[in-house]
Design an enzyme around this catalytic site. Structure first.
Site: not given
Length: 327
Positions: A60, A216
């Site tokens: 990351y 969503k």
């Protein structure tokens, strides 16, 4: 009820059933337009709201996520939460090669400790399997680091069931992290029962299926080609419509608990006896705070079954992974 602590494998590491995935903290190679300040706030919000497991990885941001997590966590008592990181990516040749050799993993742990500015890691995962290192040898290197007090629990990530068995030949593996969600249930058949039988914890990543399980999205969705979601099968037909239909069955349960769909789905994982800690990621502190509220949602047995049934069509999914593993 979910504020109870979970023990990781056979170790003495303790965590909450909800953790925080930090690939959007400093993961500038994974997401566009990330700000360090947002990442620091996100980790701070997690620890302030009772989350007791931070999950990061070298890849990351190639160490940047670890540096930011390290900065944010130092405002807190280091012994009050668990810290996990992962490694296996070797860039010494100029391109990414997956490397599980004992020497490489040992050096990676030392480098992670420096970036996180801590003298121990609660969990260290081999992030991906390589093709050549015998897995028990790779884990053996981590066991030596455990004996030195540098790591407290040993994990593997993205390993097949056969590779997990090989890695656990000496009984040293405490935890496995892999993709699992209501839309990706293939591990329920073999991997997860094996882990339960061998006292190995299971930590799913992508629990909200790249946001699809937050409820969503609607029928009309289109992603640009450079958006990772454009390559994920969950967002393609017929899977996409099937997912939306199942999510619609979660909505009344969410309403009954005054919760969001995402909180209700996270609560489902926390009540799944085969799941130990679920680690949704987030891009903003407000999302972390909202996810943390899932710790207060307790589903009835009937509600748990209803959700299980709604997504039963995804049990036999063969797509398995959302994204291809690096070679």
């Amino acid at each position: 009820m979910s504020h109870e602590m979970v023990t990781i494998g056979k170790s003495d590491v303790q965590a909450t059933a909800l953790g925080l995935g930090t690939n959007a903290v400093g993961g500038y190679n994974l997401f566009p337009n990330l700000k360090d300040e947002d990442g620091l706030q996100l980790v701070t919000a997690g620890l302030n709201h009772g989350i007791k497991l931070l999950d990061t990885a070298y890849v990351y941001g190639l160490g940047h996520s670890e540096e930011l997590v390290g900065q944010a966590m130092h405002a807190f008592d280091r012994h009050s939460f668990a810290l996990a990181t992962k490694g296996a990516q070797d860039f010494s040749s100029g391109e990414q090669v997956i490397n599980n050799t004992p020497d490489f993993l040992t050096a990676q742990v030392e480098a992670s400790l420096k970036r996180l500015n801590t003298d121990y890691l609660d969990i260290y995962y081999i992030h991906f399997p390589d093709k050549q290192t015998p897995k028990a040898e790779a884990v053996g290197a981590l066991q030596r680091l455990r004996e030195q007090g540098k790591i407290r629990a040993i994990g593997v990530s993205n390993f097949s069931l056969e590779q997990v068995k090989e890695a656990n030949a000496d009984g040293y593996v405490d935890v496995v992290e892999d993709e699992f969600s209501l839309l990706h249930r293939d591990h329920e058949a073999d991997l997860m029962p094996y882990l339960k039988d061998h006292q190995i914890s299971f930590v799913p990543y992508f629990p909200l299926a790249s946001g699809l399980l937050t409820g969503k999205y609607d029928q009309a969705v289109n992603f640009p080609a450079d958006d990772i979601r454009s390559q994920i099968s969950d967002f393609q037909e017929p899977r996409y419509s099937a997912a939306l239909k199942a999510i619609d069955q979660v909505r009344p349960i969410a309403q009954a608990h005054d919760a969001t769909v995402a909180q209700t789905v996270l609560a489902w994982y926390m009540q799944d006896p085969l799941v130990s800690v679920v680690i949704p990621g987030a891009k903003r502190a407000s999302q972390v705070e909202a996810n943390a509220q899932a710790l207060d949602v307790t589903l009835t047995a009937a509600e748990y079954q209803t959700i299980d049934q709604a997504f039963s069509g995804f049990k036999s999914t063969t797509s398995g992974k959302s994204l291809a593993d690096p070679d």
